[in-house]
Design a protein around this motif. Structure first.
Motif, PDB file in Angstrom:
ATOM      1  N   TYR A   9      47.472 -41.488   0.107  1.00 25.51           N
ATOM      2  CA  TYR A   9      45.558 -41.316   0.328  1.00 25.51           C
ATOM      3  C   TYR A   9      44.717 -41.333  -0.890  1.00 25.51           C
ATOM      4  N   GLY A  10      44.101 -42.026  -1.304  1.00 27.75           N
ATOM      5  CA  GLY A  10      43.155 -41.905  -1.707  1.00 27.75           C
ATOM      6  C   GLY A  10      41.864 -41.300  -1.941  1.00 27.75           C
ATOM      7  N   HIS A  11      40.646 -41.004  -2.462  1.00 29.89           N
ATOM      8  CA  HIS A  11      39.366 -39.907  -2.600  1.00 29.89           C
ATOM      9  C   HIS A  11      38.404 -40.834  -2.433  1.00 29.89           C
ATOM     10  N   ILE A  50      30.997 -34.386  -2.940  1.00 31.40           N
ATOM     11  CA  ILE A  50      29.921 -33.629  -1.365  1.00 31.40           C
ATOM     12  C   ILE A  50      30.650 -35.563  -0.725  1.00 31.40           C
ATOM     13  N   ILE A  51      30.747 -36.169  -0.773  1.00 31.61           N
ATOM     14  CA  ILE A  51      30.941 -37.312   0.378  1.00 31.61           C
ATOM     15  C   ILE A  51      32.895 -36.293   0.903  1.00 31.61           C
ATOM     16  N   ASN A  52      34.159 -36.761  -0.560  1.00 25.17           N
ATOM     17  CA  ASN A  52      34.679 -36.081   0.321  1.00 25.17           C
ATOM     18  C   ASN A  52      35.101 -35.059   0.563  1.00 25.17           C
ATOM     19  N   ILE A  53      34.290 -34.564   0.963  1.00 30.72           N
ATOM     20  CA  ILE A  53      34.788 -33.039   1.560  1.00 30.72           C
ATOM     21  C   ILE A  53      34.035 -33.334   2.951  1.00 30.72           C
ATOM     22  N   ALA A  54      32.965 -34.259   3.181  1.00 33.89           N
ATOM     23  CA  ALA A  54      32.024 -34.663   4.436  1.00 33.89           C
ATOM     24  C   ALA A  54      33.357 -35.066   5.269  1.00 33.89           C
ATOM     25  N   VAL A  55      34.231 -36.498   4.450  1.00 29.92           N
ATOM     26  CA  VAL A  55      35.492 -37.396   4.695  1.00 29.92           C
ATOM     27  C   VAL A  55      36.492 -35.804   5.778  1.00 29.92           C
ATOM     28  N   MET A  95      30.117 -32.210   8.231  1.00 30.64           N
ATOM     29  CA  MET A  95      29.152 -31.806   7.695  1.00 30.64           C
ATOM     30  C   MET A  95      29.640 -30.399   8.398  1.00 30.64           C
ATOM     31  N   VAL A  96      30.615 -29.505   8.947  1.00 28.55           N
ATOM     32  CA  VAL A  96      30.523 -27.684   8.722  1.00 28.55           C
ATOM     33  C   VAL A  96      31.188 -27.295   7.058  1.00 28.55           C
ATOM     34  N   GLY A  97      32.116 -28.375   7.009  1.00 21.77           N
ATOM     35  CA  GLY A  97      32.710 -28.183   5.342  1.00 21.77           C
ATOM     36  C   GLY A  97      31.465 -27.882   4.610  1.00 21.77           C
ATOM     37  N   VAL A  98      30.446 -29.582   4.548  1.00 21.62           N
ATOM     38  CA  VAL A  98      29.804 -29.947   3.481  1.00 21.62           C
ATOM     39  C   VAL A  98      28.810 -28.200   3.117  1.00 21.62           C
ATOM     40  N   LEU A  99      28.122 -27.771   4.698  1.00 17.92           N
ATOM     41  CA  LEU A  99      27.493 -26.769   4.412  1.00 17.92           C
ATOM     42  C   LEU A  99      27.884 -25.826   4.223  1.00 17.92           C
TER      43      LEU A  99
END
Length: 109
Positions: free
Chosen positions: A11-13, A18-23, A27-31
């Motif tokens: 799959y792509g990214h 930030i958006i990639n980590i959020a997906v 939000m726990v990952g982003v924070l």
């Protein structure tokens, strides 16, 4: 490109860290991501402020490491570097170097 046998992730990214980590992690990952790198930068800057009066090359190296990480984070707004192995190795090397230098005992101790 070569794929390892049994490779199932095709799959792509997003080309934004930030958006990639959020997906991928929510939000726990982003924070967590922002917390880790924010803490790293704050620690580097506080170490630099404490050591800069001595004109030590150690203080300059910490500032350089913080700048390198800030540069990679800024570039991450246009490309996903966190999952790229080549950039990831450099990123963690710079961060590890800074942490190792900050943990060294002071000169003369």
């Amino acid at each position: 490109a070569y794929r390892f046998p049994g490779h199932i992730y095709n799959y792509g990214h997003f080309h934004n860290e930030i958006i990639n980590i959020a997906v991928q992690m929510g939000m726990v990952g982003v924070l967590t991501f922002l917390g880790i790198w924010g803490t790293f930068i704050v620690k580097c800057l506080s170490f630099w402020k404490r050591e800069r009066e001595s004109n030590s090359p150690v203080a300059a190296s910490i500032l350089g490491c913080a700048g390198g990480v800030v540069g990679i984070l800024a570039a991450g707004m246009f490309q996903c570097h966190y999952t790229d192995i080549e950039v990831g190795m450099l990123w963690w090397f710079i961060a590890g170097l800074a942490v190792a230098v900050m943990m060294m005992p002071p000169e003369g101790a």
